[in-house]
Design a protein around this motif. Sequence first.
Motif, PDB file in Angstrom:
ATOM      1  N   LEU C  36     -12.186   4.674   9.316  1.00 52.83           N
ATOM      2  CA  LEU C  36     -11.973   3.934   8.079  1.00 52.83           C
ATOM      3  C   LEU C  36     -13.022   2.868   7.793  1.00 52.83           C
ATOM      4  CD1 LEU C  36      -8.244   3.726   8.777  1.00 52.83           C
ATOM      5  CD2 LEU C  36      -9.122   4.546   6.601  1.00 52.83           C
ATOM      6  N   SER C  77      -3.231   8.275  13.312  1.00 51.21           N
ATOM      7  CA  SER C  77      -3.039   8.267  11.867  1.00 51.21           C
ATOM      8  C   SER C  77      -1.964   9.249  11.389  1.00 51.21           C
ATOM      9  CB  SER C  77      -4.357   8.513  11.137  1.00 51.21           C
ATOM     10  OG  SER C  77      -5.006   9.628  11.682  1.00 51.21           O
ATOM     11  N   GLY C  79       1.011  10.313   9.581  1.00 57.96           N
ATOM     12  CA  GLY C  79       1.787   9.748   8.488  1.00 57.96           C
ATOM     13  C   GLY C  79       2.027  10.843   7.482  1.00 57.96           C
ATOM     14  N   ILE C  80       2.494  10.473   6.315  1.00 54.43           N
ATOM     15  CA  ILE C  80       2.808  11.493   5.324  1.00 54.43           C
ATOM     16  C   ILE C  80       1.527  12.213   4.871  1.00 54.43           C
ATOM     17  CG2 ILE C  80       2.646  10.041   3.250  1.00 54.43           C
ATOM     18  CD1 ILE C  80       5.489  12.468   3.939  1.00 54.43           C
ATOM     19  N   LEU C 146       0.857  10.543  -4.267  1.00 57.58           N
ATOM     20  CA  LEU C 146       1.766   9.611  -3.602  1.00 57.58           C
ATOM     21  C   LEU C 146       1.453   8.166  -3.961  1.00 57.58           C
ATOM     22  CD1 LEU C 146       1.797  11.142  -0.017  1.00 57.58           C
ATOM     23  CD2 LEU C 146       3.659  11.191  -1.677  1.00 57.58           C
ATOM     24  N   GLY C 147       0.363   7.993  -4.710  1.00 59.26           N
ATOM     25  CA  GLY C 147      -0.007   6.629  -5.071  1.00 59.26           C
ATOM     26  C   GLY C 147      -0.561   5.821  -3.914  1.00 59.26           C
ATOM     27  N   MET C 148      -1.161   6.506  -2.932  1.00 58.81           N
ATOM     28  CA  MET C 148      -1.652   5.787  -1.753  1.00 58.81           C
ATOM     29  C   MET C 148      -3.137   5.418  -1.865  1.00 58.81           C
ATOM     30  SD  MET C 148       0.847   5.635   0.624  1.00 58.81           S
ATOM     31  CE  MET C 148      -0.057   5.447   2.122  1.00 58.81           C
ATOM     32  N   VAL C 149      -3.971   6.378  -2.215  1.00 62.69           N
ATOM     33  CA  VAL C 149      -5.410   6.138  -2.253  1.00 62.69           C
ATOM     34  C   VAL C 149      -5.955   6.755  -3.537  1.00 62.69           C
ATOM     35  CG1 VAL C 149      -7.587   6.403  -1.005  1.00 62.69           C
ATOM     36  CG2 VAL C 149      -5.436   6.427   0.263  1.00 62.69           C
ATOM     37  N   PRO C 150      -6.836   6.052  -4.233  1.00 61.24           N
ATOM     38  CA  PRO C 150      -7.384   6.620  -5.470  1.00 61.24           C
ATOM     39  C   PRO C 150      -8.205   7.881  -5.223  1.00 61.24           C
ATOM     40  CG  PRO C 150      -8.196   4.375  -5.098  1.00 61.24           C
ATOM     41  CD  PRO C 150      -7.326   4.714  -3.946  1.00 61.24           C
ATOM     42  N   TYR C 235     -16.919   4.356  -2.140  1.00 63.50           N
ATOM     43  CA  TYR C 235     -16.180   3.179  -1.712  1.00 63.50           C
ATOM     44  C   TYR C 235     -15.819   2.238  -2.840  1.00 63.50           C
ATOM     45  CZ  TYR C 235     -16.000   4.486   3.016  1.00 63.50           C
ATOM     46  OH  TYR C 235     -15.685   5.142   4.150  1.00 63.50           O
ATOM     47  N   PHE C 238     -12.248   2.271  -4.546  1.00 67.77           N
ATOM     48  CA  PHE C 238     -11.015   1.614  -4.120  1.00 67.77           C
ATOM     49  C   PHE C 238     -10.627   0.477  -5.061  1.00 67.77           C
ATOM     50  CE2 PHE C 238     -12.333   3.678  -0.199  1.00 67.77           C
ATOM     51  CZ  PHE C 238     -11.146   4.238   0.186  1.00 67.77           C
ATOM     52  N   ALA C 239     -11.531   0.226  -6.044  1.00 62.66           N
ATOM     53  CA  ALA C 239     -11.278  -0.865  -6.987  1.00 62.66           C
ATOM     54  C   ALA C 239     -10.037  -0.635  -7.824  1.00 62.66           C
ATOM     55  CB  ALA C 239     -12.486  -1.045  -7.897  1.00 62.66           C
ATOM     56  N   THR C 241      -6.117   1.359  -8.602  1.00 64.93           N
ATOM     57  CA  THR C 241      -4.963   1.889  -7.901  1.00 64.93           C
ATOM     58  C   THR C 241      -4.823   3.370  -8.203  1.00 64.93           C
ATOM     59  OG1 THR C 241      -3.670   1.185  -9.768  1.00 64.93           O
ATOM     60  CG2 THR C 241      -3.608  -0.201  -7.798  1.00 64.93           C
TER      61      THR C 241
END
Lengths: 568, 251, 265
Positions: C36, C77, C79-80, C146-150, C235, C238-239, C241
Amino acid sequence: MSENIIELKNLSFRYKDQKEGKALSDVNLTIDKGEFVLVMGPSGAGKSTMAKCLNGLVPRFNRGEYEGETIVNGNIAKDTNVSTMAKEIGLVFQDFESQLFSTNTKLEIAFGPENFQVPRDEIHKRILEMFELVDLKGMENRQPSTLSGGEKQRLAIGSVLSTYPKIVCMDEPTTDLDPLGKIGIFNIASKLHADEDFTLIIIEHETEESLNADRLILMQEGKILRDGKPRDVLREIEVMDNLGIMSLQIPKYFKEKFGVEKADLPLTPEEGVEQFTALGCAFDEQQYKQLLDADAKREESYGEELIHVEGLEHVYSNGNKALNGMDFSVRDGEFVAILGHNGSGKTTMVKHFNGLLTPTAGKVTVKGFDTTSTSIFEIGKHVGYVFQNPDHQIFSDTVYEEIAFSPKIRGCSEEEIDIRVKEALASVGMSGFEEEDPFSMTKGQRQRIAVASVLSARPEVIILDEPTTGLDYKEQKQMMDLVKKLNQQGHTIIMITHTMWVVSEYAHKVAVIKDGKMMMYGKTRDVFSKDEELAKSFLKTPHIVNMSNRLGQTILSVDELKRCTKEG
Amino acid sequence: MDMFLYLDNDTFLHRLDPRTKMLVMLASFVVALMFYSLPTLLGLTLVIVLYGMAGKTLGNLKRIRFILLMIALFSVVLWSLTYGGPTKILGPISTEGILYGIVIGMKFDIMIISGMIFLSSTKVEEISLGLVKLRLPYRGAFAFATAIRMVPMIVATSFTIAQAQKSRGLDLDSGNLLERAKKYVPLLIPTIISVIRGTNVFAMALESKGFGYSEDRTNYLQISIKKGDYAILFLALIVITVSTYFKFVVI
Amino acid sequence: MKEVFSMWKDTKMVVLVALSAGIYAAVLIPFKGFVLIPGITEFRPASALPVVLGLLFGPAGAWGAAIGNLIGDFFGSLGIGSSFGFVGNFLFAYVPYKLWRNLGMVNKDDMEPNLKSSKQIIAYVVVAILGSAACGLFIGWGLELLGMVPFAALASIITLNNSIPSIILGIPLLIVLYPRIKKWDLLWTDILPEEDVPAITAKTRTGAIAMTLLVLVGLIGGLAAAVGGGQALLYSGFASTAGNQMVVIIAGIGSIGVLIAGWMQ
């Protein structure tokens, strides 16, 4: 009244991509219920192919042209599923790592019966029985990966026996094991043999262990060459020598020295001593003194000290103390063999000699450089290390590239690289193989390539870790003749090995390691004179050494004894 | 390097059926994903930590504390720099950004901790048997369990290979990125070759022990849903239901 | 697609799944701690493997990549996201071996991946990039959903992260591995009985073309929608959502479409 349990009728097989000849050609063989049969022969003789025919792996798994018939306890092997044949005959392979499938020893034993839907209570009963039979009591619930090689192989045998087959065939079960591990397997074999209904077939290289079998079969080029009682077959020295498997030293000596008739040849050291005395022979003291003088002269001829070890201790990051205070020194031109069973600390020790490991306490210097403050890259110029398994270092698709790797990485010019590659190949007797693919070669050849790829860095010292393991007798001899030549050309040799005849015939000096300590160290002749002390480290001298020790002097090879015998 | 995650203890958690533990893990994922409120996530963390303590499994978290910390830090730094939001503290950094970063970091960490508790309290064989009981075909479960078992062996082999190549002069730590990348070739090739070389013997040994003799087989290992399992399953279902209710009906 | 399930009958293929997964996980794990962190994440040597495993072992390589990635996730790591990682890594190996056979870039009489001709090398680069992109698309879509990472950040990073090692390390790897695997009779086309190796037909050709287009449309379209919706690539992405509906729809069509196109072959 005996009954056939295995019958091979005109059995021939040729692998799909086999270029010439056949793996098996027209083999006829019957084995009786309860027999203990040993099969020997050089690599490529068809031993493993025959074993695989018994449970149908050939031709169902390894495809090719199959003729004739294999009948095992009434089942025609080639028409039956391998997994169904498994009920009749269990197969154990040399590579124990690849035949264990569980993370727990009990479940490993349960695996076979589970497949055959044996009820759970019955499986439990069998697990207890197997731990007893293969001497693994107290190891229940261990991870197989934490066991030693010998224990793993015994577990593999237990996991095959737990399905209650009537026959077991083991394909070189002891090849990758240390002396202690081998003893464990032979013990199981004799326990199994005690059961009259149980048929046992073992493919082996260890000639000295073959006397316990009922029957010995020699194979060559897919055919059965000899089939008889071990005592009779083992007396055929010439046949075995020509075949390229190791003949017994005692009968060889009596035949070559005195021309004793075949039927009267002694086989064991005890029998040898008896016959030696009966023939009225004695040692030729003058000749023996010459041997001792030669040893002493060699000892004086060594040059400067190259490796110096003082109070060496090593503790691994998991807290295991592998080395416990060791002093050692190697001088220029020596040929040292390091003995000791797996886990004794011998590999840990030699890894200090090229800086792969650094001491936890104590000091190691190589040519005066302290290994803690010198990089492996620097030490590597002086000390080369040939790892046990050549496949752990070969990665190029041509021999040339593989050998050029080390000089290239050390910044040599193109011309210099070329010179070194040629020189290294010539040293290992493989000139002309530059453009070949190392992976398509035999294990013996790959081992030579691995040696050449270390030679190309032109190190003064060469460390070899079990250079003869997994090779047949002929390949072992070739490998050792190569090492001897390198030593004569001026390289200092440090060699880890389990093969005792190799030590007695080639090494100048011997170090015996046990529990991280140096138990014995000295000239080969001196160390090998102490049979009892060696036995404490589970080591057994070769037959000829053992016989001469019983007679009061230490002789290291058949040729030496022939020279030192005064006929009566 | 010790590559086994399972901690061999005899606790309430260890005795639970693997299927129960899988559902608990799943429930924690669902809840962690649903909520963005800091108090809710803190509450969930507390529950999971207590659950893990019941199995004496939290020791394993030490092994991944670096990863957990990196995820949390990375998440906070990234989102506080880029989230925007009205309450600026310094430059682009806002209170909302920092909070959002903490929330996202927590979501990841909760799932990882929950996963680690499951793996620390359940044997590989139990996981694979649990999967079989959940109707995963036996051969798939076998391949999965074998792969897990192989990992430490392959890592050990690759260490030996690295030593062999270092002895020949390979230096993994120098050069630019592309040069370094190429240096992995002498490690990867022997590793792959020596592992794959065993395939044929492996498959032969399997069939020689009756693998594939029949579709059905006995399981020496036994797992069963007991009273404790029912209690935990019931609790997990309540948590999921209540969370869903609050997420979609109340809010 | 049939061989993906029928291969489980064959013991050798089962073993290859396990070994492929073990190797992939073993190379993934030592680098877990770095995944990461920006600046170090550019290189993940393990990513060289799925394409190579897919071309050599076919469906066994694809299952191996999927399971291997899951086991890698165990070490820090799980997870879902692991469920999307499972499918994504399956596609990372599956897409290349399918397109290799069905896209028509390789001569029919020189199908085995020996990388001896420049034609094969070009085909390798193309399928490796498409496989990497399929993986990036699917995982990126899943975590956006899932709204986790753009999407824009994750999909572009994964695609690059996968492509570079699969090409730089993958090519030398495959060149050396192919002859050994061939010699040991372990190519999937040699292991499976002929009737289980899908024939190359008009239908599979169509499937391959559809698969290629869907990967490209899903990824590029998804990225365009994301950038249009305010996300940025790599990168800086990530600005924003995650949870942009347009992105979820376009990348979703691509992801699900790739699975359907896979079914056709």
